[in-house]
Design an enzyme around this catalytic site. Sequence first.
Site: not given
Length: 277
Positions: A50, A83-84, A105, A135, A205-206, A228, A230
Amino acid sequence: MTLVLTRSLMDSAYQRGVAIGAFNVLHLETAEALVAAAEQAELPVILQISENCAQYHGGLEPIALSTLAVARASAVEVAVHLDHAQNEELVYEAIELGFGSVMYDGAHLGFDENVAITARITQYAQSRSVYVEAELGAVGGKDGAHTPGVRTDPGEAAAFVRSTGVDALAVAVGSSHAMTERVAAVDYSLIARLRAALDVPLVLHGSSGIADENIVKAIRAGMTKINVSTQLNKHFTEAIRGYLAANAAVVDSRRYGAAGRAAVVQEAARLMRLFAA
């Protein structure tokens, strides 16, 4: 098997109606653990770096080059993804470094500005065989597409994909980033409507906040890429806490780092099998 283009992994999963795990790299131990997990599960994997991770390491290149090296040495297919990224220049840097895919993003922007920047990035990336994820949440949603309560509108999503030419779309369906409890309420009907409205894979996501059985329902409803972070961070940190509690005199960080890495291997391999089933 070695480093591959993200497009080949995404196209295969999309056509077969299964999902592929995309897991965030925080440091070298995570990259090593994720590849070991993929080898254990005998499944392909996407390693994600990220913009936040690049900032932590003082720039994209150090963590990118080490992750790409780990991917190239793998016994299974591994793709590397940005990512992001909200910084457009970081996207171009990732492409030059050899990433197989990038995510711009722009969900915090107004719809027209998000379309304009995403389309520019998509044209540049696809001309270099790089897969593009974007996104979309609420129009003008300043807090991003994964703020609780935000949902992606299927009609907007279809217009966005047509206007930008992106290869995959991250959508807001009830999950949120950085959840440490797996209690997110996912809108499966919305996933199905998005899947019917679009001809590109959907990205969830999340996912750390979603229980196993509900991730499976989301995949059945139409999700192809499951992100994934967290959940694996929790396993890594809990293993280190346990190791240090049992070995208070240890000062060599490789000892407890190895415990964290081993914990990530087991959980990531389990999730990969869940998504592919």
